[in-house]
Design a protein around this motif. Sequence first.
Motif, mmCIF file in Angstrom:
data_model
loop_
_atom_site.group_PDB
_atom_site.id
_atom_site.type_symbol
_atom_site.label_atom_id
_atom_site.label_comp_id
_atom_site.label_asym_id
_atom_site.label_seq_id
_atom_site.Cartn_x
_atom_site.Cartn_y
_atom_site.Cartn_z
ATOM 1 N N SER A 285 1.887 26.187 102.530
ATOM 2 C CA SER A 285 0.914 26.571 103.904
ATOM 3 C C SER A 285 1.506 25.444 104.816
ATOM 4 N N SER A 286 1.864 25.354 106.448
ATOM 5 C CA SER A 286 2.243 24.828 107.042
ATOM 6 C C SER A 286 2.588 23.684 107.492
ATOM 7 N N SER A 287 0.668 23.066 106.408
ATOM 8 C CA SER A 287 0.675 21.243 107.062
ATOM 9 C C SER A 287 0.485 20.812 105.928
ATOM 10 N N LEU A 288 1.399 21.633 104.698
ATOM 11 C CA LEU A 288 1.443 21.382 103.212
ATOM 12 C C LEU A 288 2.888 19.520 103.488
ATOM 13 N N ILE A 289 2.549 18.659 103.032
ATOM 14 C CA ILE A 289 3.692 18.010 101.911
ATOM 15 C C ILE A 289 4.636 17.754 101.372
ATOM 16 N N ILE A 290 5.743 17.805 100.934
ATOM 17 C CA ILE A 290 5.907 18.285 99.683
ATOM 18 C C ILE A 290 7.199 17.125 99.850
ATOM 19 N N ALA A 291 7.242 16.049 98.760
ATOM 20 C CA ALA A 291 8.493 15.215 98.935
ATOM 21 C C ALA A 291 9.977 15.394 98.176
ATOM 22 N N ASP A 292 10.543 15.670 98.912
ATOM 23 C CA ASP A 292 11.678 16.493 98.768
ATOM 24 C C ASP A 292 12.681 16.522 97.098
ATOM 25 N N SER A 293 12.538 14.916 96.515
ATOM 26 C CA SER A 293 12.323 15.305 95.206
ATOM 27 C C SER A 293 11.512 15.574 94.022
ATOM 28 N N ALA A 294 10.388 16.742 94.921
ATOM 29 C CA ALA A 294 9.523 17.777 93.543
ATOM 30 C C ALA A 294 10.185 18.657 93.138
ATOM 31 N N VAL A 295 9.918 18.992 91.849
ATOM 32 C CA VAL A 295 10.381 20.128 91.396
ATOM 33 C C VAL A 295 9.841 21.142 90.866
ATOM 34 N N LEU A 296 10.637 22.411 91.847
ATOM 35 C CA LEU A 296 9.674 23.528 92.049
ATOM 36 C C LEU A 296 10.489 25.081 91.073
ATOM 37 N N LEU A 297 9.532 25.408 90.044
ATOM 38 C CA LEU A 297 10.921 26.571 89.245
ATOM 39 C C LEU A 297 10.038 27.531 88.191
ATOM 40 N N GLY A 298 10.832 28.424 88.585
ATOM 41 C CA GLY A 298 9.717 29.693 87.602
ATOM 42 C C GLY A 298 9.820 30.997 88.249
ATOM 43 N N HIS A 299 9.328 31.960 88.074
ATOM 44 C CA HIS A 299 9.360 33.146 88.399
ATOM 45 C C HIS A 299 8.297 33.452 88.788
ATOM 46 N N HIS A 300 7.151 32.847 88.944
ATOM 47 C CA HIS A 300 5.939 33.362 89.401
ATOM 48 C C HIS A 300 5.967 32.727 91.025
ATOM 49 N N THR A 301 5.686 33.378 91.572
ATOM 50 C CA THR A 301 4.554 32.772 92.917
ATOM 51 C C THR A 301 3.913 31.016 92.721
ATOM 52 N N ILE A 302 4.741 30.592 93.667
ATOM 53 C CA ILE A 302 3.480 28.994 93.357
ATOM 54 C C ILE A 302 3.091 28.528 94.685
ATOM 55 N N ASN A 303 1.554 28.780 95.166
ATOM 56 C CA ASN A 303 0.470 29.173 96.458
ATOM 57 C C ASN A 303 0.205 27.549 96.278
ATOM 58 N N ILE A 304 0.692 26.399 97.736
ATOM 59 C CA ILE A 304 -0.037 25.271 98.494
ATOM 60 C C ILE A 304 -0.923 25.151 99.477
ATOM 61 N N SER A 305 -2.112 25.663 99.942
ATOM 62 C CA SER A 305 -3.091 25.295 100.945
ATOM 63 C C SER A 305 -2.306 23.534 101.872
ATOM 64 N N SER A 306 -3.752 24.358 102.457
ATOM 65 C CA SER A 306 -3.385 23.300 103.661
ATOM 66 C C SER A 306 -3.406 21.981 102.971
ATOM 67 N N GLU A 307 -2.781 21.050 103.971
ATOM 68 C CA GLU A 307 -2.974 19.684 103.653
ATOM 69 C C GLU A 307 -2.540 19.179 102.380
#
Length: 197
Positions: free
Chosen positions: A26-48
């Motif tokens: 979502s465009s209103s997501l807050i995600i830190a630069d040092s978070a770790v996202l990995l894998g083959h499947h989609t990661i969906n994160i909703s608003s706010e």
Amino acid sequence: MATSSSKRQSVLPRAPAGPKAPVNFSSSLIIADSAVLLGHHTINISSESVVHPRAKLDSSNGRITIGRRCIIHERSLLGAPSNDKTPIDSRDGVVLSDYITVDVGAVIESGGTNIGESSTIGVGCRVGRGAKLGKHCTLTPRSIVLPGERIPDFTVVYSNGTRRTDNRRVADLKHKTQARQIDVLRRLIPSNPAKFQ
């Protein structure tokens, strides 16, 4: 005696192991630069929703879906592999409904695991693969929900295994509190979603 180039190499941050996960943010997501996202499947994160520094989302074992106004605290792990090999019929790894809080160091295993709306996963908790938590559940610190276990709405789970029904009915108050906390975090956590896209 170490050279200056070897000193510089020792302080560089390590790259996350594994492939870069496909994301849908979502465009209103807050995600830190040092978070770790990995894998083959989609990661969906909703608003706010908020993903704190050093939180890890691993979609190697299935899709991760995070609802509106969720807070994923540091050192938590969504999508952890499980030792339980019971067959399940699910393409989803982890699904968090709206207004979920996953506290520091909590682990949610992948494999059809669902957390109901307005639930809180306490510090150091573990939710097993395929577990289903109802709405407005609370896991107190260091609680464990076994793989495939079903937890009814409004249940409080304690680390010693005891449970009770929460009759306070404070859902509206909790939603307002979560929204205020997200407003504060928006000012405190520098967000960089472009890094993950």
